[in-house]
Design a protein around this motif. Structure first.
Motif, PDB file in Angstrom:
ATOM      1  N   PRO A 219       0.809  -1.233   0.000  1.00 28.79           N
ATOM      2  CA  PRO A 219       0.000   0.000   0.000  1.00 28.79           C
ATOM      3  C   PRO A 219       0.838   1.277   0.000  1.00 28.79           C
ATOM      4  CG  PRO A 219      -0.952  -1.596   1.501  1.00 28.79           C
ATOM      5  CD  PRO A 219       0.359  -2.165   1.052  1.00 28.79           C
ATOM      6  N   ALA A 222       1.887   1.818  -3.568  1.00 29.65           N
ATOM      7  CA  ALA A 222       0.779   2.364  -4.348  1.00 29.65           C
ATOM      8  C   ALA A 222       0.571   3.853  -4.052  1.00 29.65           C
ATOM      9  CB  ALA A 222      -0.499   1.590  -4.059  1.00 29.65           C
ATOM     10  N   ALA A 223       0.674   4.243  -2.781  1.00 31.71           N
ATOM     11  CA  ALA A 223       0.478   5.646  -2.414  1.00 31.71           C
ATOM     12  C   ALA A 223       1.554   6.542  -3.023  1.00 31.71           C
ATOM     13  CB  ALA A 223       0.464   5.780  -0.892  1.00 31.71           C
ATOM     14  N   ILE A 238      -5.876   5.572  -7.873  1.00 34.50           N
ATOM     15  CA  ILE A 238      -5.353   4.725  -6.801  1.00 34.50           C
ATOM     16  C   ILE A 238      -6.056   3.368  -6.775  1.00 34.50           C
ATOM     17  CG2 ILE A 238      -6.936   5.522  -5.007  1.00 34.50           C
ATOM     18  CD1 ILE A 238      -4.491   5.547  -3.108  1.00 34.50           C
ATOM     19  N   ALA A 242      -3.935  -0.106  -6.826  1.00 36.96           N
ATOM     20  CA  ALA A 242      -4.150  -1.078  -5.748  1.00 36.96           C
ATOM     21  C   ALA A 242      -4.422  -2.468  -6.302  1.00 36.96           C
ATOM     22  CB  ALA A 242      -5.300  -0.615  -4.860  1.00 36.96           C
ATOM     23  N   ALA A 247      -3.298  -5.032  -3.406  1.00 36.85           N
ATOM     24  CA  ALA A 247      -3.468  -4.425  -2.090  1.00 36.85           C
ATOM     25  C   ALA A 247      -4.904  -3.930  -1.951  1.00 36.85           C
ATOM     26  CB  ALA A 247      -2.484  -3.268  -1.878  1.00 36.85           C
ATOM     27  N   VAL A 249      -7.804  -1.322  -1.378  1.00 38.85           N
ATOM     28  CA  VAL A 249      -7.928   0.077  -1.801  1.00 38.85           C
ATOM     29  C   VAL A 249      -8.000   1.002  -0.586  1.00 38.85           C
ATOM     30  CG1 VAL A 249      -9.321   1.703  -3.136  1.00 38.85           C
ATOM     31  CG2 VAL A 249      -9.064  -0.658  -3.914  1.00 38.85           C
ATOM     32  N   THR A 251      -6.735   0.606   2.375  1.00 42.61           N
ATOM     33  CA  THR A 251      -5.411   0.723   2.995  1.00 42.61           C
ATOM     34  C   THR A 251      -4.501   1.633   2.178  1.00 42.61           C
ATOM     35  OG1 THR A 251      -5.692  -1.538   3.792  1.00 42.61           O
ATOM     36  CG2 THR A 251      -3.511  -0.573   3.975  1.00 42.61           C
ATOM     37  N   CYS A 252      -4.573   1.544   0.859  1.00 40.89           N
ATOM     38  CA  CYS A 252      -3.778   2.425   0.001  1.00 40.89           C
ATOM     39  C   CYS A 252      -4.180   3.888   0.191  1.00 40.89           C
ATOM     40  CB  CYS A 252      -3.925   2.014  -1.459  1.00 40.89           C
ATOM     41  SG  CYS A 252      -3.276   0.382  -1.849  1.00 40.89           S
ATOM     42  N   ARG A 253      -5.472   4.133   0.316  1.00 39.65           N
ATOM     43  CA  ARG A 253      -5.922   5.515   0.558  1.00 39.65           C
ATOM     44  C   ARG A 253      -5.428   6.027   1.912  1.00 39.65           C
ATOM     45  NH1 ARG A 253      -9.776   7.079  -3.120  1.00 39.65           N
ATOM     46  NH2 ARG A 253     -10.784   5.397  -4.301  1.00 39.65           N
ATOM     47  N   ARG A 255      -2.652   5.092   3.495  1.00 44.21           N
ATOM     48  CA  ARG A 255      -1.213   5.373   3.387  1.00 44.21           C
ATOM     49  C   ARG A 255      -0.968   6.652   2.584  1.00 44.21           C
ATOM     50  NH1 ARG A 255      -1.919   2.676   6.749  1.00 44.21           N
ATOM     51  NH2 ARG A 255      -1.258   0.539   7.176  1.00 44.21           N
ATOM     52  N   TYR A 256      -1.801   6.898   1.586  1.00 41.95           N
ATOM     53  CA  TYR A 256      -1.680   8.132   0.809  1.00 41.95           C
ATOM     54  C   TYR A 256      -1.961   9.350   1.681  1.00 41.95           C
ATOM     55  CZ  TYR A 256      -2.500  11.455  -2.997  1.00 41.95           C
ATOM     56  OH  TYR A 256      -2.440  12.544  -3.835  1.00 41.95           O
TER      57      TYR A 256
END
Length: 545
Positions: A219, A222-223, A238, A242, A247, A249, A251-253, A255-256
């Motif tokens: 994640p 991805a971020a 994103i 992801a 990963a 989505v 969790t990626c948001r 971390r971003y």
């Protein structure tokens, strides 16, 4: 009894003395299915005519093992091919499985998981990148189940130390994602190379800020990829990234958002840092990253008296140039804007070479001077707008505060953080922010919140058990309210607004549980040990006592 010959229907059937089979004396046909003997005595009982124990055939024990091994090796080759392993790596996986299973291999639902775990371990041992989430998606199993199998394989093979089992390379994962992503097929090579350097720089900054500590690394990859693509004008969502890195989505948001929050903290040292928020930090990111890059390239000086921008060799010529422009509207054509920064240009023959990094400190502008210039610029801008009125039609809404344009050459790419470094080297670098792990910070906040809840619960219990006592601790400002941070907004919670957690804390206190144990937050374990353990309920003292 036989009904007759199956061919001519003749009743003249005789039994052969040698074979024991029935033969028709009229046509000479041997009658089939007449010599079957039932096996009623197990393995040691009478044997049949055609089927005998130990004869060569498909049902022997030897051929069963060979068939099982052949099917297992075929499955290994198919799975390793789907993962993308070479033939040599596939043979290494076979050798590892043979060692673990003692050449028995196996079959069943557990065997593909073992193949994926061995493939992951083989690639990690060779310091090659293979995300465990990608292996789990190809095999079709849960990532936690695959992780448990990987731990069992590592323990069985006794792989200890970074030499035998290296750590996950998050930098190589970012490079692999950028090169294999179909989102960057139409992007030029130079821009992709620049994005790679910027991404590696930000990823190692995230490692220094402990954004990857105790968490899944993909994640974060991805971020960083989404942020770098946005800074370089590449349209990337994103959600799509992801899915590519396997990963979640959400969790990626998250971390971003954490990455942007860290950039906001770094930007506070800039003259306009108070105007940088989570909403406009992407537009200010070029200046922030330029400051972080120059900060990381700076040599440590022990006798430095000043901190912040003036102690760093940051080239603020573009920043000052943008501040001195007449029009501050973001995205206005540069050719139609009057530029007053030419009066602040340094001549080449003045003795201060602008291209030399050693003389940057002599060209630094103090923080007070930048603040004064910024204030004068705001006053001049407001005065100019009041005179001009609405003569010129704007295509965008006027924004509050100061939003600088991005520098055209804000990225230098000469920092050591653009290359893969060891963890010790990353932690020694200074990028303008020394942050604590987010999990540690949230744990401290939760610990403080639970302590306040315990104090409030003690006050309520004492008020009920001893209503006549006047020496009870008053709630006052300590217990009257508390700040509850739910991640989106902060709200005031009073002592009388109790929820399920307060009821559990009161129950544990009534059962004599130590406050230090309650502060850790393991409510289910404490309830099982002290409340639901054999139904023992302590006697609550009466009001008279």
């Amino acid at each position: 009894m036989s009904s007759g010959c199956t061919s001519c229907r003749s009743k003249s059937l005789v039994r052969d003395d040698i074979t024991g089979s029935l033969v028709c004396s009229a046509c000479g046909l041997v009658q089939e299915f007449d010599n079957f003997d039932a096996q009623l005595g197990g393995l040691n009982g009478p044997q049949g005519t055609f089927v005998r124990v130990g004869t060569a055939g498909t049902g022997t024990l030897k051929n069963y093992k060979e068939t099982k091994v052949y099917a297992a090796q075929t499955l290994i080759e198919n799975i390793t091919f789907s993962i993308g392993l070479s033939s040599s790596k596939s043979n290494d996986v076979k050798t590892m499985i043979a060692t673990i299973t003692e050449n028995e291999f196996g079959q069943g639902d557990w065997f593909p998981i073992l193949i994926g775990a061995c493939a992951y371990v083989v690639m990690r041992k060779d310091n090659k990148l293979l995300p465990i989430a990608e292996v789990a998606s190809i095999i079709g199993c849960d990532i936690f189940e695959l992780g448990r199998m990987v731990s069992r394989v590592v323990d069985f093979l006794d792989l200890k130390g970074p030499e035998e089992f290296p750590e996950f390379d998050i930098v190589a994962s970012f490079e692999r994602t950028v090169r294999n992503s179909p989102r960057f097929t139409g992007v030029g090579r130079d821009k992709v190379a620049t994005m790679l350097k910027q991404g590696i720089f930000l990823i190692q900054c995230a490692v220094k800020w402990f954004l990857t500590t105790g968490r899944r690394p993909l994640p974060v990859v991805a971020a960083v990829l989404v942020l770098v693509a946005e800074l370089n004008g590449v349209d990337v969502r994103i959600d799509d990234v992801a899915k590519e890195v396997h990963a979640t989505v959400s969790t990626c948001r998250l971390r971003y958002r954490e990455l942007l929050e860290s950039l906001v903290k770094v930007a506070q040292v800039l003259p306009w840092g108070k105007d940088v928020t989570l909403k406009n930090v992407v537009k200010n990111a070029p200046f922030v990253i330029q400051y972080m890059e120059r900060k990381s390239m700076e040599k440590p000086v022990e006798t430095r008296k000043t901190k912040g921008v003036e102690g760093v060799g940051v080239d603020l010529r573009d920043v000052v140039s943008q501040c001195l422009r007449k029009d501050v509207e973001y995205g206005t054509d540069l050719r139609s804007v009057e530029n007053d920064s030419q009066y602040f240009e340094v001549e080449k023959n003045s003795g201060y070479a602008r291209s030399r990094d050693d003389d940057l400190e002599r060209m630094n502008i103090s923080h007070e001077c930048l603040s004064l210039m910024y204030t004068e610029f705001l006053n001049e801008t407001s005065h100019t707008k009041s005179i001009e009125g609405d003569v010129e039609v704007r295509t965008k809404k006027t924004r509050r505060g100061f939003e600088p344009r991005p520098c055209r050459d804000w990225w230098n790419g000469k920092s050591e953080l653009t290359k893969k470094l060891l963890l010790k080297q990353i932690l020694e670098k200074d990028v303008g922010l020394d942050a604590l792990p987010p999990s540690f910070v949230s744990g401290c906040r939760a610990y403080k919140r639970r302590k306040k809840r315990i104090d409030a619960a003690k006050w309520r219990v004492n008020r009920v058990l001893h209503p006549s006592r006047t020496d009870l601790v008053d709630s006052g400002d300590i217990y009257s309210s508390e700040d509850v941070d739910d991640g989106k907004r902060r709200k005031r919670r009073r002592i009388y607004d109790i929820d399920w957690e307060d009821f559990i804390i009161e129950t544990l206190l009534l059962h004599g549980v130590n406050e230090e144990e309650i502060e850790k937050g393991h409510y289910n374990t404490l309830l099982d040990l002290h409340v639901f353990n054999g139904g023992i309920v302590p006697q609550i003292p009466s009001r008279k006592e």
